[in-house]
Design an enzyme around this catalytic site. Structure first.
Site, PDB file in Angstrom:
ATOM      1  N   ILE A  81      27.156   5.980 -13.841  1.00 14.26           N
ATOM      2  CA  ILE A  81      25.712   6.104 -14.085  1.00 14.26           C
ATOM      3  C   ILE A  81      25.049   6.780 -12.870  1.00 14.26           C
ATOM      4  O   ILE A  81      24.058   7.499 -12.994  1.00 14.26           O
ATOM      5  CB  ILE A  81      25.094   4.729 -14.395  1.00 14.26           C
ATOM      6  CG1 ILE A  81      23.777   4.895 -15.126  1.00 14.26           C
ATOM      7  CG2 ILE A  81      24.921   3.861 -13.161  1.00 14.26           C
ATOM      8  CD1 ILE A  81      23.306   3.672 -15.852  1.00 14.26           C
ATOM      9  N   GLU A 115      32.599   1.488  -2.966  1.00 17.20           N
ATOM     10  CA  GLU A 115      33.905   1.289  -3.619  1.00 17.20           C
ATOM     11  C   GLU A 115      35.065   1.432  -2.627  1.00 17.20           C
ATOM     12  O   GLU A 115      36.097   0.783  -2.789  1.00 17.20           O
ATOM     13  CB  GLU A 115      34.086   2.239  -4.813  1.00 17.20           C
ATOM     14  CG  GLU A 115      34.032   3.705  -4.460  1.00 17.20           C
ATOM     15  CD  GLU A 115      34.291   4.614  -5.663  1.00 17.20           C
ATOM     16  OE1 GLU A 115      33.792   5.743  -5.651  1.00 17.20           O
ATOM     17  OE2 GLU A 115      34.995   4.199  -6.582  1.00 17.20           O
ATOM     18  N   THR A 136      27.758  16.919  -3.933  1.00 15.79           N
ATOM     19  CA  THR A 136      28.457  15.673  -4.264  1.00 15.79           C
ATOM     20  C   THR A 136      27.514  14.504  -3.967  1.00 15.79           C
ATOM     21  O   THR A 136      26.763  14.555  -2.984  1.00 15.79           O
ATOM     22  CB  THR A 136      29.771  15.480  -3.471  1.00 15.79           C
ATOM     23  OG1 THR A 136      30.138  14.089  -3.512  1.00 15.79           O
ATOM     24  CG2 THR A 136      29.658  15.880  -2.015  1.00 15.79           C
ATOM     25  N   ALA A 184      19.253  -5.229   1.064  1.00 15.05           N
ATOM     26  CA  ALA A 184      20.440  -6.030   0.713  1.00 15.05           C
ATOM     27  C   ALA A 184      20.738  -7.073   1.785  1.00 15.05           C
ATOM     28  O   ALA A 184      20.465  -6.858   2.968  1.00 15.05           O
ATOM     29  CB  ALA A 184      21.636  -5.104   0.546  1.00 15.05           C
ATOM     30  N   GLY A 190      33.883  16.489  -8.940  1.00 14.47           N
ATOM     31  CA  GLY A 190      32.947  15.542  -9.568  1.00 14.47           C
ATOM     32  C   GLY A 190      31.566  16.177  -9.683  1.00 14.47           C
ATOM     33  O   GLY A 190      31.110  16.834  -8.750  1.00 14.47           O
ATOM     34  N   ASP A 223      29.388  13.454   1.726  1.00 19.36           N
ATOM     35  CA  ASP A 223      30.438  13.341   2.753  1.00 19.36           C
ATOM     36  C   ASP A 223      31.067  14.679   3.132  1.00 19.36           C
ATOM     37  O   ASP A 223      32.244  14.739   3.468  1.00 19.36           O
ATOM     38  CB  ASP A 223      31.521  12.360   2.268  1.00 19.36           C
ATOM     39  CG  ASP A 223      32.210  12.848   1.003  1.00 19.36           C
ATOM     40  OD1 ASP A 223      31.702  13.795   0.366  1.00 19.36           O
ATOM     41  OD2 ASP A 223      33.263  12.294   0.652  1.00 19.36           O
ATOM     42  N   ASP A 280      28.345  11.809  -2.822  1.00 20.24           N
ATOM     43  CA  ASP A 280      28.852  11.033  -1.681  1.00 20.24           C
ATOM     44  C   ASP A 280      28.243  11.469  -0.340  1.00 20.24           C
ATOM     45  O   ASP A 280      28.335  10.739   0.638  1.00 20.24           O
ATOM     46  CB  ASP A 280      30.370  11.157  -1.582  1.00 20.24           C
ATOM     47  CG  ASP A 280      31.082  10.439  -2.720  1.00 20.24           C
ATOM     48  OD1 ASP A 280      30.400   9.732  -3.479  1.00 20.24           O
ATOM     49  OD2 ASP A 280      32.302  10.596  -2.838  1.00 20.24           O
ATOM     50  N   GLY A 290      32.545  20.059  -3.826  1.00 15.50           N
ATOM     51  CA  GLY A 290      32.829  19.381  -2.563  1.00 15.50           C
ATOM     52  C   GLY A 290      33.964  20.049  -1.803  1.00 15.50           C
ATOM     53  O   GLY A 290      34.290  21.216  -2.055  1.00 15.50           O
ATOM     54  N   ASP A 291      34.582  19.301  -0.902  1.00 20.15           N
ATOM     55  CA  ASP A 291      35.633  19.855  -0.051  1.00 20.15           C
ATOM     56  C   ASP A 291      36.789  20.461  -0.853  1.00 20.15           C
ATOM     57  O   ASP A 291      37.324  21.503  -0.490  1.00 20.15           O
ATOM     58  CB  ASP A 291      36.188  18.761   0.874  1.00 20.15           C
ATOM     59  CG  ASP A 291      35.335  18.633   2.131  1.00 20.15           C
ATOM     60  OD1 ASP A 291      34.530  19.551   2.406  1.00 20.15           O
ATOM     61  OD2 ASP A 291      35.474  17.610   2.837  1.00 20.15           O
ATOM     62  N   GLY A 292      37.184  19.781  -1.938  1.00 17.26           N
ATOM     63  CA  GLY A 292      38.290  20.282  -2.780  1.00 17.26           C
ATOM     64  C   GLY A 292      37.933  21.656  -3.335  1.00 17.26           C
ATOM     65  O   GLY A 292      38.764  22.568  -3.360  1.00 17.26           O
ATOM     66  N   HIS A 340      18.079 -15.934  -3.489  1.00 19.21           N
ATOM     67  CA  HIS A 340      18.951 -14.983  -4.190  1.00 19.21           C
ATOM     68  C   HIS A 340      19.442 -13.977  -3.160  1.00 19.21           C
ATOM     69  O   HIS A 340      18.784 -13.759  -2.125  1.00 19.21           O
ATOM     70  CB  HIS A 340      18.210 -14.293  -5.343  1.00 19.21           C
ATOM     71  CG  HIS A 340      17.127 -13.368  -4.886  1.00 19.21           C
ATOM     72  ND1 HIS A 340      15.869 -13.812  -4.545  1.00 19.21           N
ATOM     73  CD2 HIS A 340      17.128 -12.023  -4.683  1.00 19.21           C
ATOM     74  CE1 HIS A 340      15.134 -12.779  -4.170  1.00 19.21           C
ATOM     75  NE2 HIS A 340      15.876 -11.691  -4.242  1.00 19.21           N
ATOM     76  N   ARG A 342      34.135   6.679  -2.336  1.00 24.80           N
ATOM     77  CA  ARG A 342      35.552   6.350  -2.138  1.00 24.80           C
ATOM     78  C   ARG A 342      35.912   6.316  -0.668  1.00 24.80           C
ATOM     79  O   ARG A 342      36.619   5.445  -0.203  1.00 24.80           O
ATOM     80  CB  ARG A 342      36.394   7.416  -2.833  1.00 24.80           C
ATOM     81  CG  ARG A 342      37.441   6.848  -3.722  1.00 24.80           C
ATOM     82  CD  ARG A 342      38.259   7.922  -4.355  1.00 24.80           C
ATOM     83  NE  ARG A 342      37.508   9.133  -4.696  1.00 24.80           N
ATOM     84  CZ  ARG A 342      37.829   9.948  -5.676  1.00 24.80           C
ATOM     85  NH1 ARG A 342      38.850   9.675  -6.438  1.00 24.80           N
ATOM     86  NH2 ARG A 342      37.147  11.050  -5.914  1.00 24.80           N
ATOM     87  N   ARG A 382      38.951  19.226 -12.428  1.00 16.87           N
ATOM     88  CA  ARG A 382      39.810  19.305 -11.241  1.00 16.87           C
ATOM     89  C   ARG A 382      41.087  19.983 -11.726  1.00 16.87           C
ATOM     90  O   ARG A 382      41.698  19.518 -12.676  1.00 16.87           O
ATOM     91  CB  ARG A 382      40.075  17.905 -10.685  1.00 16.87           C
ATOM     92  CG  ARG A 382      38.794  17.239 -10.155  1.00 16.87           C
ATOM     93  CD  ARG A 382      39.072  15.869  -9.540  1.00 16.87           C
ATOM     94  NE  ARG A 382      37.870  15.357  -8.881  1.00 16.87           N
ATOM     95  CZ  ARG A 382      37.129  14.340  -9.343  1.00 16.87           C
ATOM     96  NH1 ARG A 382      37.465  13.719 -10.453  1.00 16.87           N
ATOM     97  NH2 ARG A 382      36.056  13.933  -8.684  1.00 16.87           N
TER      98      ARG A 382
END
Ligand code: F6P
Length: 330
Positions: free
Chosen positions: A255, A227, A129, A190, A15, A133, A131, A106-108, A220, A175, A76
């Site tokens: 985005i 995800e 990445t 939040a 990614g 991560d 993420d 990333g790791d991949g 509100h 993910r 990929r």
């Protein structure tokens, strides 16, 4: 004695993330600085198999420091997972006279790099990445930009949610990891944040927190969902069933992967690109360039892949304590 590196290839794989271009530029410019030629491999490992390349001369990397995406494209590759595919990749390295490969991803991507190094091609990895991560590195290129993009979007959502006194459920990427969701959730205040690292107790983590926020005067509510922690649509539906609210659901999606990289991502990518090529120039290879406690280190790929990074749960506690405190706590 190690063979002197005269020509290297650089590729981006997996990614994409904002700042990859800054890393490519740094690799090309550092190579030039050390008298090494640099070839851009397009479309990741698949490009190495297909001999899909571009010569990274000065003008090609000019004006890309602040551009999102990756000028080298990314992919990929299933074929690279096979022995035959990797043999083709090695053949390309020989044909193009590549003495080493810098793999950004990333790791991949690093698993691919490890396989290639086992076939005798020197490699260096750069973690990128959104993420954040990757176990071996505190920071991965693109995370800061993605956080800021998500924060900007949620700030805009908040304006309209505030006007209509609504509940907003926002799904952000991640993910397997909640780094992005938690960082963003804290930064936007939040009402609650759902992450894969914390098993969701819907009553406690969502319903009670919205009730607490309402009792404290809020009209509100913003629910941030990684995800990997569940679908924002499902969460919105359950909020409707439990509290009678009519939430609006937004999935931020890709985005978050675009846009001009922030200063932090440009600067980190530039430093990492420099260190990766300098390692080659000094006769070292087989490592991932990582950030550890603010400094750059080289960690052997196999060791790097085995490292795990856990989300500091204190940040979850901070979010819980500050974002929607209960009015009846004291
Ligand atoms: O790994 C980065 C990431 O953006 C994840 O957060 C997300 O789940 C995934 O990539 C999406 O991948 P794709 O681009 O294949 O949809």
């Amino acid at each position: 004695m190690e063979k002197k590196i005269k020509r290297i290839g650089v590729l981006t794989s997996g990614g994409d993330s904002p700042g990859m271009n800054a890393a490519v530029r740094a690799v090309a410019r550092t190579a030039q600085h050390f008298g090494i030629e640099c070839v851009g491999i397009r479309r990741g490992w698949q490009g190495l198999i297909n001999s899909d390349f571009i010569i990274l001369k000065g003008e090609v990397v000019r004006h890309i420091l602040g551009r999102g995406g990756t000028i080298l494209y990314t992919a990929r590759s299933e074929e690279f997972m096979t022995e035959k595919g990797r043999e083709k990749a090695v053949a390309t390295c020989k044909m193009l006279g590549l003495d080493g490969i810098v793999a950004i991803g990333g790791d991949g991507t690093f698993r691919g790099a490890l396989e290639l190094s086992r076939l005798g091609i020197p490699v260096m990895g750069i973690p990128a990445t959104i993420d954040n991560d990757i176990g071996c590195s505190n920071y991965t290129i693109g995370f800061d930009t993605a956080c800021n993009t998500a924060i900007e979007c949620i700030d805009k959502l908040r304006d309209t949610m505030q006007s209509h006194e609504r509940c907003s459920v926002v799904e952000v990427m991640g993910r397997h990891a909640g780094f992005l969701a938690l960082y963003v959730g804290i930064a936007v205040g939040a009402t609650c944040v759902l992450i894969p690292e914390h098993e969701v107790n819907f009553e406690e983590d969502v319903v009670k927190r919205i009730q607490n926020a309402r009792l404290a005067g809020a009209t509100h509510f913003t629910i941030v969902v990684a995800e990997g922690a569940g679908s924002a649509i499902d969460i919105g539906q359950r909020i409707h069933e439990s509290l009678g609210l009519d939430p609006r659901v937004t999935v931020l999606g890709h985005i978050q992967r675009g846009g001009a990289p922030t200063g932090r991502d440009r600067e980190t990518a530039t430093r990492m690109g420099y260190y990766a090529v300098r390692a080659f120039a000094e006769g070292r290879s087989g490592s991932v360039i990582c950030t550890q406690a603010g400094s750059i280190t080289e960690i052997p790929i196999e060791e790097a892949l085995a490292m795990k990074k856990s989300l500091p749960m204190i940040r979850y506690e901070i979010m819980e304590a500050i974002s929607a405190p209960g009015v009846f706590n004291n």
